[in-house]
Design a protein around this motif. Structure first.
Motif, PDB file in Angstrom:
ATOM      1  N   LEU A  75      -5.542 -10.734  -8.630  1.00 39.12           N
ATOM      2  CA  LEU A  75      -5.952 -11.050  -7.264  1.00 39.12           C
ATOM      3  C   LEU A  75      -6.566 -12.443  -7.167  1.00 39.12           C
ATOM      4  O   LEU A  75      -6.413 -13.124  -6.162  1.00 39.12           O
ATOM      5  CB  LEU A  75      -6.968 -10.024  -6.756  1.00 39.12           C
ATOM      6  CG  LEU A  75      -6.424  -8.674  -6.343  1.00 39.12           C
ATOM      7  CD1 LEU A  75      -7.566  -7.728  -6.004  1.00 39.12           C
ATOM      8  CD2 LEU A  75      -5.488  -8.804  -5.175  1.00 39.12           C
TER       9      LEU A  75
ATOM     10  N   TYR B 137       1.316  -8.361   0.644  1.00 35.39           N
ATOM     11  CA  TYR B 137       1.261  -7.220  -0.258  1.00 35.39           C
ATOM     12  C   TYR B 137       2.158  -6.100   0.261  1.00 35.39           C
ATOM     13  O   TYR B 137       2.555  -6.075   1.418  1.00 35.39           O
ATOM     14  CB  TYR B 137      -0.168  -6.718  -0.437  1.00 35.39           C
ATOM     15  CG  TYR B 137      -0.842  -6.310   0.852  1.00 35.39           C
ATOM     16  CD1 TYR B 137      -0.673  -5.031   1.364  1.00 35.39           C
ATOM     17  CD2 TYR B 137      -1.641  -7.197   1.559  1.00 35.39           C
ATOM     18  CE1 TYR B 137      -1.285  -4.657   2.542  1.00 35.39           C
ATOM     19  CE2 TYR B 137      -2.248  -6.828   2.731  1.00 35.39           C
ATOM     20  CZ  TYR B 137      -2.069  -5.558   3.220  1.00 35.39           C
ATOM     21  OH  TYR B 137      -2.670  -5.192   4.391  1.00 35.39           O
TER      22      TYR B 137
ATOM     23  N   ILE C  65       1.057  -1.045  -6.087  1.00 37.48           N
ATOM     24  CA  ILE C  65       0.629  -2.071  -5.134  1.00 37.48           C
ATOM     25  C   ILE C  65       1.111  -3.413  -5.668  1.00 37.48           C
ATOM     26  O   ILE C  65       0.837  -3.754  -6.821  1.00 37.48           O
ATOM     27  CB  ILE C  65      -0.903  -2.072  -4.971  1.00 37.48           C
ATOM     28  CG1 ILE C  65      -1.397  -0.677  -4.594  1.00 37.48           C
ATOM     29  CG2 ILE C  65      -1.330  -3.097  -3.933  1.00 37.48           C
ATOM     30  CD1 ILE C  65      -2.886  -0.480  -4.746  1.00 37.48           C
TER      31      ILE C  65
ATOM     32  N   VAL D  19      -7.497  -0.190   0.592  1.00 33.09           N
ATOM     33  CA  VAL D  19      -6.827  -1.267  -0.148  1.00 33.09           C
ATOM     34  C   VAL D  19      -6.363  -2.357   0.819  1.00 33.09           C
ATOM     35  O   VAL D  19      -6.530  -3.553   0.553  1.00 33.09           O
ATOM     36  CB  VAL D  19      -5.642  -0.726  -0.975  1.00 33.09           C
ATOM     37  CG1 VAL D  19      -4.843  -1.856  -1.595  1.00 33.09           C
ATOM     38  CG2 VAL D  19      -6.140   0.217  -2.049  1.00 33.09           C
TER      39      VAL D  19
ATOM     40  N   LEU E 179      -7.450  -6.327   0.706  1.00 32.16           N
ATOM     41  CA  LEU E 179      -6.464  -7.403   0.571  1.00 32.16           C
ATOM     42  C   LEU E 179      -6.430  -8.308   1.803  1.00 32.16           C
ATOM     43  O   LEU E 179      -6.273  -9.529   1.673  1.00 32.16           O
ATOM     44  CB  LEU E 179      -5.082  -6.812   0.282  1.00 32.16           C
ATOM     45  CG  LEU E 179      -4.961  -6.081  -1.059  1.00 32.16           C
ATOM     46  CD1 LEU E 179      -3.595  -5.430  -1.198  1.00 32.16           C
ATOM     47  CD2 LEU E 179      -5.231  -7.011  -2.216  1.00 32.16           C
TER      48      LEU E 179
ATOM     49  N   ILE F 106      -0.009  -5.390  -8.911  1.00 34.79           N
ATOM     50  CA  ILE F 106      -1.436  -5.645  -9.111  1.00 34.79           C
ATOM     51  C   ILE F 106      -2.237  -4.364  -9.290  1.00 34.79           C
ATOM     52  O   ILE F 106      -3.419  -4.415  -9.617  1.00 34.79           O
ATOM     53  CB  ILE F 106      -2.036  -6.472  -7.953  1.00 34.79           C
ATOM     54  CG1 ILE F 106      -1.868  -5.737  -6.622  1.00 34.79           C
ATOM     55  CG2 ILE F 106      -1.439  -7.861  -7.909  1.00 34.79           C
ATOM     56  CD1 ILE F 106      -2.670  -6.328  -5.492  1.00 34.79           C
ATOM     57  N   GLY F 107      -1.606  -3.201  -9.061  1.00 36.97           N
ATOM     58  CA  GLY F 107      -2.351  -1.965  -9.226  1.00 36.97           C
ATOM     59  C   GLY F 107      -1.584  -0.749  -8.773  1.00 36.97           C
ATOM     60  O   GLY F 107      -0.391  -0.823  -8.462  1.00 36.97           O
TER      61      GLY F 107
ATOM     62  N   GLU G 252      -6.540   1.637  -8.534  1.00 39.64           N
ATOM     63  CA  GLU G 252      -6.917   0.679  -9.576  1.00 39.64           C
ATOM     64  C   GLU G 252      -6.217  -0.636  -9.281  1.00 39.64           C
ATOM     65  O   GLU G 252      -5.005  -0.672  -9.089  1.00 39.64           O
ATOM     66  CB  GLU G 252      -6.559   1.183 -10.966  1.00 39.64           C
ATOM     67  CG  GLU G 252      -7.126   0.285 -12.061  1.00 39.64           C
ATOM     68  CD  GLU G 252      -7.006   0.893 -13.440  1.00 39.64           C
ATOM     69  OE1 GLU G 252      -8.054   1.151 -14.054  1.00 39.64           O
ATOM     70  OE2 GLU G 252      -5.867   1.101 -13.897  1.00 39.64           O
ATOM     71  N   LEU G 253      -6.998  -1.718  -9.223  1.00 43.97           N
ATOM     72  CA  LEU G 253      -6.477  -3.053  -8.934  1.00 43.97           C
ATOM     73  C   LEU G 253      -6.909  -4.026 -10.023  1.00 43.97           C
ATOM     74  O   LEU G 253      -8.045  -3.973 -10.491  1.00 43.97           O
ATOM     75  CB  LEU G 253      -7.014  -3.571  -7.591  1.00 43.97           C
ATOM     76  CG  LEU G 253      -6.603  -2.827  -6.335  1.00 43.97           C
ATOM     77  CD1 LEU G 253      -7.425  -3.312  -5.152  1.00 43.97           C
ATOM     78  CD2 LEU G 253      -5.134  -3.016  -6.067  1.00 43.97           C
ATOM     79  N   SER G 254      -6.018  -4.931 -10.384  1.00 46.05           N
ATOM     80  CA  SER G 254      -6.336  -5.992 -11.335  1.00 46.05           C
ATOM     81  C   SER G 254      -6.971  -7.158 -10.581  1.00 46.05           C
ATOM     82  O   SER G 254      -6.328  -7.796  -9.752  1.00 46.05           O
ATOM     83  CB  SER G 254      -5.071  -6.461 -12.049  1.00 46.05           C
ATOM     84  OG  SER G 254      -5.337  -7.643 -12.762  1.00 46.05           O
TER      85      SER G 254
ATOM     86  N   LYS H 226     -10.705  -5.179 -13.951  1.00 47.41           N
ATOM     87  CA  LYS H 226     -10.125  -4.275 -12.964  1.00 47.41           C
ATOM     88  C   LYS H 226     -11.218  -3.625 -12.130  1.00 47.41           C
ATOM     89  O   LYS H 226     -12.355  -3.495 -12.568  1.00 47.41           O
ATOM     90  CB  LYS H 226      -9.309  -3.178 -13.648  1.00 47.41           C
ATOM     91  CG  LYS H 226      -8.058  -3.694 -14.320  1.00 47.41           C
ATOM     92  CD  LYS H 226      -7.243  -2.570 -14.893  1.00 47.41           C
ATOM     93  CE  LYS H 226      -5.983  -3.117 -15.546  1.00 47.41           C
ATOM     94  NZ  LYS H 226      -5.194  -2.042 -16.168  1.00 47.41           N
TER      95      LYS H 226
END
Length: 168
Positions: A158, A108, A126, A95, A99, A133-134, A152-154, A65
């Protein structure tokens, strides 16, 4: 227990090195808050942090992450007295830029959601191709009174769609 928005069961280590390190983390955000507190105690006004790290759950699933913490003036020009304060829309724009750069334009979405430990009404999930994904949002005032925004994004989620791209 902070930011357990995925409701993952935690892994408790049988022989931890210390009591505060006895559970494997499922989110990076609590460690960013510790770093924030360290900087705040040293009178740092504008704090912008990120961390890329692995997280785990009880089924030993590993997820990489990226987490971002933002507080204060994003841009400040004392000569012209211009300031851009950090807010939800600045975080959302960061973000979106990430993306879009990865080639996910128009794939997204940001869905308003009540996320544990985030301010209600100033937080969202998100999604990418309808898969979460987050998260993004402002920290709940009961945790910190400061105007702190978190993302926080995975990265695993992605990278998965990127592998499907074909080039000619």
């Amino acid at each position: 227990n902070l930011f357990d928005y995925e409701n993952k069961e935690k892994v408790v280590l049988p022989n931890p090195m210390s009591i505060d390190k006895s559970v494997v983390r499922t989110s990076i955000l609590p460690s960013l808050l510790n770093i924030y507190e360290y900087n705040k105690s040293r009178k740092v006004e504008n704090i912008f942090l990120y961390e890329i790290s692995k997280t785990y759950d009880s089924s030993y699933t590993e997820d990489t992450k990226i987490a971002i913490l933002m507080k204060g003036d994003y841009l400040s020009n004392q000569w012209q007295s211009n300031k851009i304060q950090t807010d939800f829309y600045l975080a959302k724009g960061i973000v979106e830029n990430i993306l879009d750069y990865l080639g996910f334009k128009n794939r997204y979405d940001f869905e308003v959601a009540n996320i544990k430990d985030m301010h209600p009404g100033i937080s969202a999930k998100i999604t990418l191709d309808k898969e979460e994904i987050g998260i993004i949002g402002r920290i709940h005032p009961s945790i910190k009174k400061d105007d702190i925004y978190l993302i926080e994004l995975s990265l695993n989620k992605l990278i998965k769609p990127i592998k499907k791209i074909k080039y000619k």
